[in-house]
Design a protein around this motif. Structure first.
Motif, PDB file in Angstrom:
ATOM      1  N   HIS A 184      46.323  53.176  47.209  1.00 58.92           N
ATOM      2  CA  HIS A 184      45.393  52.113  48.568  1.00 58.92           C
ATOM      3  C   HIS A 184      46.606  51.820  49.570  1.00 58.92           C
ATOM      4  N   LYS A 233      36.918  52.997  40.381  1.00 63.47           N
ATOM      5  CA  LYS A 233      38.635  53.901  40.520  1.00 63.47           C
ATOM      6  C   LYS A 233      39.232  53.801  39.044  1.00 63.47           C
ATOM      7  N   LEU A 236      25.157  46.718  35.264  1.00 58.52           N
ATOM      8  CA  LEU A 236      26.126  47.280  36.562  1.00 58.52           C
ATOM      9  C   LEU A 236      26.328  48.880  36.287  1.00 58.52           C
ATOM     10  N   GLU A 246      47.978  53.157  41.344  1.00 60.42           N
ATOM     11  CA  GLU A 246      48.616  52.377  42.223  1.00 60.42           C
ATOM     12  C   GLU A 246      50.078  52.510  42.239  1.00 60.42           C
ATOM     13  N   GLY A 289      37.033  47.570  44.133  1.00 62.10           N
ATOM     14  CA  GLY A 289      35.359  47.718  42.891  1.00 62.10           C
ATOM     15  C   GLY A 289      34.976  48.774  42.777  1.00 62.10           C
ATOM     16  N   ALA A 290      35.537  49.921  43.350  1.00 60.89           N
ATOM     17  CA  ALA A 290      34.780  50.921  43.606  1.00 60.89           C
ATOM     18  C   ALA A 290      34.509  51.763  42.499  1.00 60.89           C
ATOM     19  N   PRO A 295      36.902  51.988  48.507  1.00 65.28           N
ATOM     20  CA  PRO A 295      37.748  50.314  48.539  1.00 65.28           C
ATOM     21  C   PRO A 295      37.411  49.442  47.128  1.00 65.28           C
TER      22      PRO A 295
HETATM   23  N1  LIG Z   1      35.484  46.185  31.378  1.00 63.53           N
HETATM   24  C1  LIG Z   1      34.479  45.714  32.323  1.00 63.53           C
HETATM   25  N2  LIG Z   1      33.667  44.675  32.341  1.00 63.53           N
HETATM   26  C2  LIG Z   1      31.911  44.901  33.651  1.00 63.53           C
HETATM   27  N3  LIG Z   1      32.275  45.346  34.123  1.00 63.53           N
HETATM   28  C3  LIG Z   1      33.634  46.349  34.477  1.00 63.53           C
HETATM   29  C4  LIG Z   1      34.274  46.468  33.496  1.00 63.53           C
HETATM   30  N4  LIG Z   1      35.654  47.128  34.256  1.00 63.53           N
HETATM   31  C5  LIG Z   1      35.160  47.300  35.401  1.00 63.53           C
HETATM   32  N5  LIG Z   1      34.274  46.488  35.746  1.00 63.53           N
HETATM   33  C6  LIG Z   1      33.322  46.658  36.930  1.00 63.53           C
HETATM   34  O1  LIG Z   1      33.461  47.220  37.870  1.00 63.53           O
HETATM   35  C7  LIG Z   1      33.602  48.014  38.970  1.00 63.53           C
HETATM   36  C8  LIG Z   1      34.520  48.950  38.673  1.00 63.53           C
HETATM   37  O2  LIG Z   1      35.702  48.446  38.725  1.00 63.53           O
HETATM   38  P1  LIG Z   1      36.730  49.636  38.927  1.00 63.53           P
HETATM   39  O3  LIG Z   1      38.256  48.093  38.153  1.00 63.53           O
HETATM   40  O4  LIG Z   1      37.143  49.993  38.196  1.00 63.53           O
HETATM   41  O5  LIG Z   1      37.546  49.233  40.443  1.00 63.53           O
HETATM   42  P2  LIG Z   1      38.172  49.700  41.464  1.00 63.53           P
HETATM   43  O6  LIG Z   1      38.330  50.613  42.331  1.00 63.53           O
HETATM   44  O7  LIG Z   1      40.036  50.816  40.053  1.00 63.53           O
HETATM   45  O8  LIG Z   1      39.477  48.620  42.167  1.00 63.53           O
HETATM   46  P3  LIG Z   1      40.455  48.192  42.320  1.00 63.53           P
HETATM   47  O9  LIG Z   1      40.770  49.024  43.065  1.00 63.53           O
HETATM   48  O10 LIG Z   1      40.044  46.829  42.872  1.00 63.53           O
HETATM   49  O11 LIG Z   1      41.566  48.393  40.959  1.00 63.53           O
HETATM   50  C9  LIG Z   1      33.476  46.929  39.630  1.00 63.53           C
HETATM   51  O12 LIG Z   1      32.466  45.724  39.887  1.00 63.53           O
HETATM   52  C10 LIG Z   1      34.124  45.965  37.775  1.00 63.53           C
HETATM   53  O13 LIG Z   1      33.829  44.253  38.167  1.00 63.53           O
END
Ligand SMILES: Nc1ncnc2c1ncn2[C@@H]1O[C@H](COP(=O)(O)OP(=O)(O)OP(=O)(O)O)[C@@H](O)[C@H]1O
Length: 255
Positions: free
Chosen positions: A210, A42, A16, A177, A39-40, A37
């Motif tokens: 958000h 951030k 990923l 946030e 999981g983007a 959104p």
């Molecule tokens: N330590 C990790 N191991 C595996 N996957 C991870 C890890 N940290 C984040 N991810 C994945 O990386 C992607 C981005 O996650 P991240 O938490 O950075 O998103 P976000 O934009 O902060 O989301 P949210 O707004 O829901 O907090 C997601 O698919 C998450 O599942």
């Protein structure tokens, strides 16, 4: 020269790509939003900036210094502080001790004088107490200085987290946030507080949020992440009407 320069930054977790080829530049004194959104990517960006994760590729330069390989506490010492999406206070310590711990990371007296309780230790402690109380006053938490952090109402815990981050005397403040779980009045007050601390402490701020009323209300420029890549950047008005942003947020409220 920008204060923060993120160049071709990527982070993969197995297959990923959480962050991919990210380029961001932030100038001294700017207040910048990072939205996208769920999981983007951030929070992963914040974790890369603060030494929680090592990047798979790319570089971060802060005050024109390479941040590669630094541990989170070293990043703090270089002048970057953050708050967390899920509040992370020392919940069993008092409000003032939470802030004093932050000052300790920057204290001028060494472990030697602390151990032997030398005069420099006591003057350092006094100074730290005074500075911590001044910060608590700004956040209207001084009357709760001796309360245990976990007993504060949620909105006050969020404010305390920001106060604690400021205790490390940062140049760049990363807020993850900050309005999460706040009611509209608290969010409005927070918006004014963020503007005010930026001026007062001559801060540069990068904000994940958000709550679009807050982001659009305080940020001068906004970067939009989707699936780990920047799909748009610009002033709030440009972002609101950008078709790619609207599509990424389909079904969610952008304005
Ligand atoms: N330590 C990790 N191991 C595996 N996957 C991870 C890890 N940290 C984040 N991810 C994945 O990386 C992607 C981005 O996650 P991240 O938490 O950075 O998103 P976000 O934009 O902060 O989301 P949210 O707004 O829901 O907090 C997601 O698919 C998450 O599942």
């Amino acid at each position: 020269m920008p204060l923060l320069k993120i160049d071709k930054l990527s982070k993969s977790f197995g297959g990923l790509k959480a962050v991919s080829n990210l380029n961001i530049e932030i100038n001294d004194g700017e207040l910048i939003g990072l939205i996208g959104p769920n999981g983007a990517g951030k929070t992963t960006v914040f974790n890369l900036l603060t030494g929680v994760y090592d990047p798979t590729e790319g570089t971060v330069r802060f005050s024109d210094k390479d941040m590669r390989g630094l541990k989170p506490y070293q990043v703090t010492q270089r002048g970057m502080a953050r708050t967390f999406q899920n509040i992370r206070l020392f919940s069993d310590l008092s409000v003032i001790d939470n802030v004093k711990i932050a000052y300790h990371q920057r204290s001028s007296y060494g472990i030697f004088s602390a151990f032997f309780r030398l005069p420099s230790y006591y003057s350092g402690e006094e100074e730290m107490h005074r500075k911590a109380m001044d910060l608590l006053k700004i956040f209207n938490l001084d009357h709760k200085a001796e309360e245990i952090a976990k007993n504060l109402p949620y909105g006050e815990q969020r404010r305390l987290e920001i106060a604690r981050a400021l205790g490390t005397e940062p140049k760049l403040l990363l807020l993850d946030e900050p309005a999460a779980g706040m009611n509209p009045q608290e969010t409005h007050d927070l918006m004014n507080l963020i503007r005010w601390i930026r001026e007062k402490f001559k801060l540069t701020i990068l904000l994940i949020e958000h709550d679009m009323s807050l982001v659009m209300g305080v940020c001068e420029r906004i970067y939009v992440l989707d699936y780990g890549t920047i799909i748009a950047q610009g002033a709030p008005d440009e972002i609101k009407s950008n078709p790619k942003v609207i599509e990424a947020y389909l079904g969610e409220e952008v304005v």
